[in-house]
Design a protein around this motif. Structure first.
Motif, PDB file in Angstrom:
ATOM      1  N   GLN A 169       0.647  -1.954  -0.012  1.00 57.49           N
ATOM      2  CA  GLN A 169      -0.159   0.293   0.164  1.00 57.49           C
ATOM      3  C   GLN A 169       0.798   1.317  -0.060  1.00 57.49           C
ATOM      4  OE1 GLN A 169      -0.208  -1.368   3.852  1.00 57.49           O
ATOM      5  NE2 GLN A 169      -1.344   0.382   4.752  1.00 57.49           N
ATOM      6  N   VAL A 215      -3.997  -6.129  -8.887  1.00 56.57           N
ATOM      7  CA  VAL A 215      -5.673  -5.493  -8.206  1.00 56.57           C
ATOM      8  C   VAL A 215      -6.498  -4.936  -7.487  1.00 56.57           C
ATOM      9  CG1 VAL A 215      -7.877  -5.882  -8.773  1.00 56.57           C
ATOM     10  CG2 VAL A 215      -6.410  -7.686  -9.357  1.00 56.57           C
ATOM     11  N   ASP A 216      -6.423  -3.496  -7.063  1.00 56.49           N
ATOM     12  CA  ASP A 216      -7.039  -2.739  -6.033  1.00 56.49           C
ATOM     13  C   ASP A 216      -8.074  -1.965  -6.454  1.00 56.49           C
ATOM     14  OD1 ASP A 216      -7.236  -1.535  -3.906  1.00 56.49           O
ATOM     15  OD2 ASP A 216      -6.118   0.071  -4.687  1.00 56.49           O
ATOM     16  N   PRO A 217      -8.993  -3.189  -5.458  1.00 56.76           N
ATOM     17  CA  PRO A 217     -10.583  -3.009  -5.825  1.00 56.76           C
ATOM     18  C   PRO A 217     -10.844  -1.855  -4.942  1.00 56.76           C
ATOM     19  CG  PRO A 217      -9.927  -5.470  -4.559  1.00 56.76           C
ATOM     20  CD  PRO A 217      -8.379  -4.662  -4.285  1.00 56.76           C
ATOM     21  N   THR A 218     -10.152  -1.459  -3.932  1.00 50.05           N
ATOM     22  CA  THR A 218     -10.968  -0.168  -3.659  1.00 50.05           C
ATOM     23  C   THR A 218     -10.899   1.104  -4.350  1.00 50.05           C
ATOM     24  OG1 THR A 218      -8.217   0.536  -3.115  1.00 50.05           O
ATOM     25  CG2 THR A 218      -9.877  -0.548  -1.042  1.00 50.05           C
ATOM     26  N   ARG A 272     -15.213 -11.556  -1.095  1.00 46.41           N
ATOM     27  CA  ARG A 272     -13.293 -11.542  -1.093  1.00 46.41           C
ATOM     28  C   ARG A 272     -13.247  -9.846  -1.715  1.00 46.41           C
ATOM     29  NH1 ARG A 272      -8.234 -14.298  -1.034  1.00 46.41           N
ATOM     30  NH2 ARG A 272      -6.366 -12.657  -0.993  1.00 46.41           N
ATOM     31  N   LEU A 318     -15.320  -7.558  -2.862  1.00 50.76           N
ATOM     32  CA  LEU A 318     -16.400  -6.772  -1.994  1.00 50.76           C
ATOM     33  C   LEU A 318     -15.673  -6.406  -0.301  1.00 50.76           C
ATOM     34  CD1 LEU A 318     -19.641  -7.694  -2.310  1.00 50.76           C
ATOM     35  CD2 LEU A 318     -18.646  -5.246  -3.061  1.00 50.76           C
ATOM     36  N   ASP A 319     -15.088  -7.555   0.218  1.00 55.43           N
ATOM     37  CA  ASP A 319     -14.072  -7.861   1.499  1.00 55.43           C
ATOM     38  C   ASP A 319     -13.184  -6.063   1.657  1.00 55.43           C
ATOM     39  OD1 ASP A 319     -15.339  -8.356   3.304  1.00 55.43           O
ATOM     40  OD2 ASP A 319     -15.108 -10.155   3.502  1.00 55.43           O
ATOM     41  N   GLU A 320     -12.013  -6.623   0.233  1.00 64.07           N
ATOM     42  CA  GLU A 320     -11.095  -6.033  -0.118  1.00 64.07           C
ATOM     43  C   GLU A 320     -11.065  -4.995  -0.420  1.00 64.07           C
ATOM     44  OE1 GLU A 320      -7.701  -8.257  -1.577  1.00 64.07           O
ATOM     45  OE2 GLU A 320      -8.076  -9.609  -0.424  1.00 64.07           O
ATOM     46  N   GLY A 321     -12.459  -4.206  -0.223  1.00 61.42           N
ATOM     47  CA  GLY A 321     -13.217  -2.416  -0.870  1.00 61.42           C
ATOM     48  C   GLY A 321     -12.966  -2.399  -2.014  1.00 61.42           C
ATOM     49  N   GLN A 327     -20.746  -2.887  -7.545  1.00 59.31           N
ATOM     50  CA  GLN A 327     -21.508  -3.506  -6.967  1.00 59.31           C
ATOM     51  C   GLN A 327     -21.399  -5.060  -7.406  1.00 59.31           C
ATOM     52  OE1 GLN A 327     -25.708  -1.610  -7.528  1.00 59.31           O
ATOM     53  NE2 GLN A 327     -25.918  -0.726  -5.486  1.00 59.31           N
ATOM     54  N   SER A 371      -5.618 -11.601   3.895  1.00 60.96           N
ATOM     55  CA  SER A 371      -5.358 -10.718   2.799  1.00 60.96           C
ATOM     56  C   SER A 371      -4.324  -9.496   2.850  1.00 60.96           C
ATOM     57  CB  SER A 371      -5.494 -11.503   1.741  1.00 60.96           C
ATOM     58  OG  SER A 371      -7.504 -10.178   2.082  1.00 60.96           O
ATOM     59  N   GLY A 421      -4.659  -7.265   0.716  1.00 63.51           N
ATOM     60  CA  GLY A 421      -5.484  -6.462   0.217  1.00 63.51           C
ATOM     61  C   GLY A 421      -7.075  -6.147   1.014  1.00 63.51           C
ATOM     62  N   PHE A 422      -7.657  -7.645   1.878  1.00 59.41           N
ATOM     63  CA  PHE A 422      -7.832  -6.970   3.493  1.00 59.41           C
ATOM     64  C   PHE A 422      -7.996  -5.809   4.122  1.00 59.41           C
ATOM     65  CE2 PHE A 422     -10.477  -8.221   7.449  1.00 59.41           C
ATOM     66  CZ  PHE A 422     -11.450  -7.689   7.139  1.00 59.41           C
ATOM     67  N   PHE A 423      -6.259  -6.092   4.494  1.00 60.85           N
ATOM     68  CA  PHE A 423      -5.718  -5.694   5.644  1.00 60.85           C
ATOM     69  C   PHE A 423      -6.029  -4.001   4.383  1.00 60.85           C
ATOM     70  CE2 PHE A 423      -2.368  -3.405   7.429  1.00 60.85           C
ATOM     71  CZ  PHE A 423      -2.949  -3.771   8.910  1.00 60.85           C
ATOM     72  N   ARG A 424      -5.863  -3.665   3.569  1.00 58.90           N
ATOM     73  CA  ARG A 424      -5.458  -2.376   3.624  1.00 58.90           C
ATOM     74  C   ARG A 424      -7.277  -1.677   2.980  1.00 58.90           C
ATOM     75  NH1 ARG A 424      -2.915  -3.400  -0.938  1.00 58.90           N
ATOM     76  NH2 ARG A 424      -4.462  -3.899  -2.795  1.00 58.90           N
ATOM     77  N   ALA A 425      -7.910  -2.296   2.855  1.00 59.66           N
ATOM     78  CA  ALA A 425      -9.336  -2.449   2.533  1.00 59.66           C
ATOM     79  C   ALA A 425      -9.726  -1.366   4.142  1.00 59.66           C
ATOM     80  CB  ALA A 425     -10.446  -3.323   1.958  1.00 59.66           C
ATOM     81  N   ASN A 479      -8.530   1.730   5.184  1.00 55.25           N
ATOM     82  CA  ASN A 479      -9.252   2.411   3.776  1.00 55.25           C
ATOM     83  C   ASN A 479     -10.005   3.267   4.634  1.00 55.25           C
ATOM     84  OD1 ASN A 479      -6.918   3.121   3.134  1.00 55.25           O
ATOM     85  ND2 ASN A 479      -7.561   2.175   0.656  1.00 55.25           N
ATOM     86  N   ARG A 501     -11.160 -12.115  11.664  1.00 52.97           N
ATOM     87  CA  ARG A 501     -10.405 -13.183  10.566  1.00 52.97           C
ATOM     88  C   ARG A 501      -9.212 -13.846  10.686  1.00 52.97           C
ATOM     89  NH1 ARG A 501     -12.852 -11.718   5.525  1.00 52.97           N
ATOM     90  NH2 ARG A 501     -15.156  -9.975   6.069  1.00 52.97           N
ATOM     91  N   THR A 557     -25.121  -8.266  -2.109  1.00 54.20           N
ATOM     92  CA  THR A 557     -24.609  -7.781  -0.984  1.00 54.20           C
ATOM     93  C   THR A 557     -25.188  -6.342  -0.696  1.00 54.20           C
ATOM     94  OG1 THR A 557     -22.665  -7.122  -1.738  1.00 54.20           O
ATOM     95  CG2 THR A 557     -22.878  -8.870  -0.695  1.00 54.20           C
ATOM     96  N   PHE A 558     -26.373  -5.639  -1.216  1.00 51.43           N
ATOM     97  CA  PHE A 558     -26.519  -4.023  -0.563  1.00 51.43           C
ATOM     98  C   PHE A 558     -28.051  -4.634  -0.980  1.00 51.43           C
ATOM     99  CE2 PHE A 558     -25.097  -4.456  -5.114  1.00 51.43           C
ATOM    100  CZ  PHE A 558     -26.874  -4.261  -6.046  1.00 51.43           C
TER     101      PHE A 558
END
Lengths: 259, 348, 413, 301
Positions: free
Chosen positions: B43, B66-69, B93, B95-98, B102, C89, C91-95, C98, C117, C352-353
């Motif tokens: 990051q 990939v950076d989902p955020t 996952r 979604l979880d990663e940001g 949708q 992961s 990515g999860f930590f980063r999200a 953020n 987790r 999910t929304f």
């Protein structure tokens, strides 16, 4: 049991009728003569119909209604524990205020009651005989398979009478049988009552004092007591009631001063 | 169009730089899922290196990170109910990663999925448990779409019998063909087996599982299996489990996950002496291993960066999740081919 | 005492009649009992899976996460963050960071995240309510033998987080929030469409329509539509609402929408499709209710110089409303439980929304339930049962409202 | 001329408008039907371009994979499950309605009726599993495991029956309660017992409403999908044995539409032909039952 007692068709003793907690009719003592027409008159809401229905336990059908005292029929209290209301009603028939034929054919309307009661004779004959007795035969003999609902109001009421007499009751209770009918139909019903009285005991509730005077042998005048329960004010031979009432309230009522 | 290209270039730059920074963790992570330890620093790198990075610095044949955020928008997918649980895990996952947009997945069968992808053009991604058919490719063409296939995993078919069955533990493909067609009694197939009627429990004829079985065991000829007596079909694998546990003389087949969950009630048969396991499936020696796919189209992927990223994400992390879902990882070579296809679709 | 003589020509059949009366009345009672028993069996079947013992195993033993002998629950937030970073992961930590930087989070928040987790308690085995109550010892023994590290606890699969969480691929984290909201949205649209439409049609057929061929055609047609399989309504809904009326059902007519994602597969389409589906049921019931209103009431009203509509509005409808409501309850119950047509119309299986308008994408409870029952893992069946109970609770509350209305109006008459 | 009474017809625009909109509400169903027939017919044409009507309506084998398209295999199963469902639902449903309207106390009725109505709202897939995991083992326990297949039309039919009991009982109860009290009084006045009054007077008087309930129930049974899909099996089978597996028309439709088949295959097109057949089947059933109801319908007062 004395012989004397059974000379009456039916007799009420100390009869109190309730709807829930409310006392509707109080302390009725009356004896109905056999093969006579007894009229019950009185202002609205004084419990005439309630008393009439008490004579064949039709009040049982209203969940909150109950009775104390006794109604003796053939020496037996019909409110005894071991009495079957169905047995009572097949012997004490009823005709209602509004004609209520079944949604069945004219023939079935008459035959149905007899059928369920296990009539063993010839059904065609019974139907014809009953319709003749009800003075309806000539009008319907060609359309016995038509719905009972296709008849006019007066005819429907006579059909209901035919249906009642087909089960050969001892007593017929009539609850304002002509009140929904026109004068001509009313007259026919009244004539019919005279005819029927040769064979049956008839008790009739009516609002129409002329009718009571015309058809009945005995008249019972009911009135509202001070506690708002109905009471039997006066009970006598019809001519006495109408010409020589013993009580002031009776006189007021029949001369139209109240009610 | 112009802005799209611009965004795309920028996007590729960003992800490329991330991939670089991550030292190509993705390629190894396929073989060994426990690579989280190495990826602590990206990051910080991501923030400062976006401008400096360029496409040339990317390793050949490697997916950009990939950076989902950084993404938004919708990813609409539909298709196979077999692929659904896997797609669900990946989407969650993602979604979880940001991912801020949708993701929807409709489980309507591979056929229904292709209808929405090729016929009405409603979906971005189509999940399938069978390869796309020529006719479907054709109607996709009419919409200006060229389906691209991404293999995401493998579902082994388990041939199972009840725990009460004590004679069948290994079966050859020839025996299978007999068991599921002409043979009336078990003894007709193998004289050592009891002279009892074979009760067959198989998935519905419209399912990919049925199709695949027929293809492998009967060489695409459906008549024998449909002509067999005592054959009960159900579209629901849990329902088949119920059926097979009901008698020691029952046999059936379905996805491995359903066996795994009911292992205490069912016995799995080895095929040609090979038992289904991660190794045999991976080495493609287990004869009844069925591929699972997702499909998309190059122009969609280029127009919607989130779709490209989602597919990339799936291809990158699928092997970390697939075992949990109950399927087997696709062979690394196959997965690499899928990743190559992704790169080609993105014009690289 | 005088014996009452049997009437001439009539058999003494009363005892026999009473016997058969008693027999049948018992039969009616038994039938009612059977209906109730069927309901109870069904409910027990469901409840059986929605509650019970769960053996929970941690993916990672918390003790191994202790740093320098300090147990996990007493660690400093920085250490907890470190554990998290090492085990999830990137990515999860980063999200997560953020969303809310870890420095700003409380110790509890980070700790919960570590448990969820990293330690990741998972159901290793589950038991039904029946087994849990009856064979407790056996379960204890089994857990001790097979899952030595597991913790056994009694769990209600239906709980607060189940109601409030959106879907998830992980049965322990999955919830019905999106599905419940979707179901409520859809059924509201259904009701708004089918109730006035159905009652209107019933009034027309009962009060206005003469015995003309066209009206007979309508009547036959409505009865027929009641028997069309629901999936065919799905096909119809797809053609009309999703495709044909897309500008309306996608919300495009209200203003610009994103053309690449907006389509007709929305709550509005689904609601209208189910509306079509239950319309015949509403009409037929309403017709029966209207037909049962006595003609004398109408005549009384006409006699006072009321117009036809005044008569209907003031006399016929108030008297028919209990029956109409019965039909509507039944119809809405059916709509709430429908699966097949919604699959065709396009309810999403994973979403999910929360739906926010009639033009949102959606899912519904029965779709969730169907999806979960077909999964291989046992825990999905547990949450499917929990979701069924949620659905039944929604249904019951709808019923309570309708019964309340029904009784209120019934008493008025 | 002032103050004279005007008895001439006035145009009441409000009334006209209301009547017109009510008519539209009524006629709307025709549009629905047209829509269904058009949508199904369009696709069914593709099917009948490849399969002859003769084969479709006379064949008793349905195996699209090997080009067998005889609807009777599916139709027969549909009729079987419907028949079994009716055997369960009509007597029990009618009995419950008689009990509730003629025997039960007001309070019992007020609690029991909504409870039964809840039965109607459980998703049918739940009923499907109920059939498979409860009813089938029960049947196998009674008749023997060799006799009863694990998937069978009997268990599916019985459970469909349970599903539609509330529909029959609730609608019938409404019809029975609507019978005027005077009719009951008349029957009692003739010395009828409670049973005779209920069965021979009230029931016939309510026949129109009860038949309507039956029609809705039968239609629902024919159209029921998820229960048969789970519990009746997924292979077509022309049999009259209720303990054998057989796929119904609706079961087939839902299986194909959720499967992996290509949408342009003939198998996929067949679902529209089946849907159309089902539509016309329920149509003819309805026309017949409507005739019957008409015959029995009586008007009160």
């Amino acid at each position: 049991m004395t012989e004397n007692k059974i000379t009456y068709a039916i007799e009420a003793a100390d009869l109190n009728l309730y709807y829930g907690e409310t006392l509707a009719v109080r302390d009725i003592d009356m004896q109905i003569e056999k093969q006579k027409i007894t009229a019950m008159i009185g202002p609205s809401g004084c419990g005439k119909s309630t008393v009439l229905r008490a004579f064949n336990r039709m009040n049982d059908l209203i969940p909150s209604a109950h009775a104390t005292g006794s109604v003796l029929y053939h020496g037996k209290d019909i409110y005894d524990e071991d009495v079957d209301p169905v047995e009572v009603r097949r012997r004490i028939g009823m005709v209602f205020q509004k004609p209520n034929p079944f949604p069945k054919s004219i023939f079935d309307n008459v035959a149905w009651g007899a059928q369920i009661n296990g009539y063993q004779g010839n059904m065609d004959e019974l139907v014809e005989e009953s319709l003749r007795d009800a003075a309806l035969w000539d009008e319907v003999k060609d359309k016995l398979d038509k719905s009972g609902l296709s008849l006019s109001g007066g005819q429907q009421q006579r059909l209901c009478i035919a249906r009642t007499i087909a089960v050969k009751p001892d007593i017929i209770l009539m609850d304002e049988p002509a009140s929904a009918l026109d004068p001509i139909a009313t007259l026919k019903i009244e004539d019919l009552m005279h005819e029927l009285a040769k064979e049956f005991t008839i008790i009739v509730v009516t609002h129409n004092m002329q009718q009571a005077a015309r058809v009945s042998d005995f008249t019972a005048f009911f009135n509202l007591g001070e506690d708002h329960a109905g009471v039997l004010e006066e009970y006598d031979v019809t001519s006495n009631i109408f010409t020589n009432p013993k009580k002031k309230t009776t006189e007021d009522y029949i001369t139209g001063r109240f009610g | 169009m112009k802005t799209n290209k611009l965004i795309l270039t920028l996007f590729v730059l960003i992800v490329a730089s991330l991939a670089l920074a991550a030292c190509g963790g993705s390629a190894e992570s396929i073989a060994a899922p426990q690579t989280e330890d190495e990826v602590a620093e990206p990051q910080t790198v991501a923030e400062e290196s976006a401008e400096e990075a360029s496409a040339e610095e990317m390793h050949e044949g490697m997916l950009p990170m990939v950076d989902p955020t950084a993404l938004s928008g919708d990813v609409v997918s539909a298709g196979s109910s077999t692929v659904f649980p896997l797609a669900e895990v990946m989407a969650e996952r993602f979604l979880d990663e940001g991912f801020a947009g949708q993701v929807t997945i409709d489980s309507i069968g591979s056929g229904g999925g292709f209808e929405r992808f090729c016929e009405t053009g409603e979906t971005d991604v189509s999940n399938a448990s069978r390869p796309i058919k020529d006719s479907e490719v054709e109607s996709c063409g009419a919409l200006g779409r060229t389906p691209i296939e991404f293999r995401v995993g493998t579902d082994a078919l388990a041939v199972v019998v009840s725990k009460e069955n004590d004679f069948l533990s290994d079966v050859t493909l020839e025996e299978l063909a007999a068991i599921f067609s002409t043979a009336e009694k078990w003894s007709d197939v193998n004289a050592e087996w009891p002279a009892e009627d074979i009760l067959r429990y198989i998935p519905g004829t419209d399912s990919g599982t049925f199709d695949y079985f027929v293809e492998e065991v009967f060489d695409k000829d459906e008549a024998p299996i449909l002509g067999a007596s005592n054959t009960q079909l159900s579209e629901d694998d849990n329902v088949l489990v119920q059926g097979i546990t009901g008698s020691p003389y029952a046999i059936g087949f379905f996805g491995y996950a359903y066996y795994a969950e009911n292992a205490e009630r069912l016995n799995i048969a080895a095929i040609d002496g090979i038992e289904a396991s991660a190794e045999t499936v991976d080495a493609a020696t287990y004869p009844l291993a069925r591929p699972l796919y997702i499909y998309s189209d190059a122009s969609i992927m280029q127009e919607k960066p989130q779709v490209a990223a989602y597919i990339n994400f799936c291809l990158t992390y699928v092997n970390e999740e697939i075992v949990e879902v109950g399927y087997f990882p696709a062979n690394p070579a196959v997965l690499e081919a899928a990743q190559q296809a992704w790169l080609e679709a993105m014009g690289q | 005492m005088t014996q009452i003589k049997e009437k001439e020509g009539f058999a003494d059949n009363l005892p026999q009649r009473h016997r058969s009366g008693g027999f049948w009345s018992r039969l009616f009672q038994i039938s009612t009992g059977v209906g109730i028993v069927a309901l109870i069996a069904l409910l027990l079947n469901i409840t059986n899976s929605a509650f019970g013992y769960v053996a929970t195993e941690n993916k990672i033993d918390p003790e191994t996460l202790a740093i320098n002998g300090i147990p996990l629950e007493q660690l400093h937030p920085i250490d907890l963050t470190y554990i998290l970073e090492q085990n999830v992961s990137a990515g999860f930590f980063r999200a997560q960071n953020n969303e809310k930087p870890f420095e700003e989070r409380t110790r509890e928040e980070i700790y919960d995240l570590v448990i969820e987790r990293v330690v990741e308690p998972e159901a290793a085995a589950t038991w039904s309510l029946f087994d849990s109550l009856v064979h407790k010892d056996k379960i204890n023994a089994e857990v001790a033998e097979k899952y030595p590290n597991a913790e056994l606890s009694f769990q209600s699969w239906i709980n607060g987080s189940f109601l409030l969480s959106p879907q998830s691929a992980d049965p322990e984290r999955a919830g019905v929030r999106t599905a419940v909201l979707g179901s409520l949205w859809v059924v509201t649209i259904t009701l708004l469409f089918a109730f006035p439409m159905g009652v209107g049609a019933a009034i027309y057929l009962e009060e206005y329509a003469g015995d003309k061929w066209f009206n007979r055609l309508i009547q036959t047609n409505i009865n027929n539509l009641a028997g069309v399989p629901s999936i065919i309504y799905g096909i119809l809904g797809l053609a009309i609402f999703v495709r044909g009326m897309e500008p309306i059902t996608s919300g495009a007519f209200l203003g610009p929408v994103d053309p690449t994602t907006a389509n007709g597969r929305t709550i509005l389409s689904a609601g209208l499709t189910l509306g079509l589906l239950i319309l015949p049921l509403v009409i037929i019931n309403a017709q029966e209710a209207i037909r049962a209103v006595p003609g004398s009431l109408r005549q009384a009203s006409f006699g006072l110089g009321a117009t036809k509509w005044q008569t209907i509005w003031h006399h016929v409808l108030p008297n028919a409303i209990p029956g109409i409501l019965t039909g509507t309850i039944l119809a809405v119950s059916r709509a709430l439980g429908e699966t097949a047509p919604l699959v065709v119309v396009g309810a999403s299986t994973f979403i999910t929304f929360d739906p926010t308008s009639p033009f949102s994408k959606f899912t519904t409870l029965p779709i969730q339930i169907y999806q979960w029952t077909s999964r291989p893992q046992d825990e999905f069946r547990n949450i499917a049962a929990a979701a069924i109970i949620v659905l039944l609770i929604i249904l019951l509350s709808l019923n309570v409202v309708a019964v309340y209305l029904r009784n209120r109006y019934s008493q008025k008459i | 001329m002032q103050n004279s009474i005007d008895l001439r017809k006035k145009r009441r625009w409000g009334e006209t408008l209301i009547q017109a909109s009510l008519f539209i509400a009524g006629a709307f169903s025709i549009l629905t039907t047209v829509g269904i027939v058009y949508e199904l017919g369009k696709e069914a044409m593709n099917f009948f371009a490849q399969v002859s009507l003769w084969e479709y309506f006379t064949g008793a084998d349905w195996n699209p994979q090997i080009d067998q398209f005889g609807i009777w295999a599916l139709l027969n199963a549909t009729l079987m499950t419907t028949f079994i469902a009716m055997l369960v639902a009509l007597p029990i449903g009618l009995s419950i309605s008689l009990y509730l309207s003629e025997y039960a106390s007001h309070r019992a009725r007020r609690t029991l009726k909504p409870i039964l109505e809840v039965l109607a709202g459980i998703p049918t897939v739940v009923y499907g599993y109920f059939a498979l995991t409860f009813m089938t083992p029960l049947l196998r326990g009674i008749f023997g495991r060799d006799v009863v297949d694990i998937y069978n039309t009997a268990s599916a039919g019985i459970v469909i029956g349970i599903l539609i009991i509330p529909m029959v009982s609730s609608m019938s109860e409404d019809a029975l309660s609507a019978v005027p009290r005077a009719l009951r009084a008349a029957a009692y006045g003739l010395g009828a017992t409670k049973l005779e009054t209920a069965v021979k007077v009230v029931l016939p008087a309510a026949i129109s409403g009860i038949m309507a309930a039956f029609i809705v129930a039968i239609s629902r049974a024919i159209g029921e999908t998820m229960i048969v899909a789970v519990a009746a099996g997924a292979g077509s089978n022309f049999t009259f044995n209720p303990f054998e597996a057989a796929e119904t028309m609706t079961g087939h439709i839902v299986r194909i539409s959720g499967g992996d088949l290509s949408y342009d295959s003939i198998d996929y097109n067949s679902i529209f032909a089946i849907g159309l057949t089902l539509f016309f089947m329920t149509l003819s059933l309805n026309v017949i039952s409507q005739r019957i109801v008409r015959k029995y319908r009586e008007v009160y007062e």
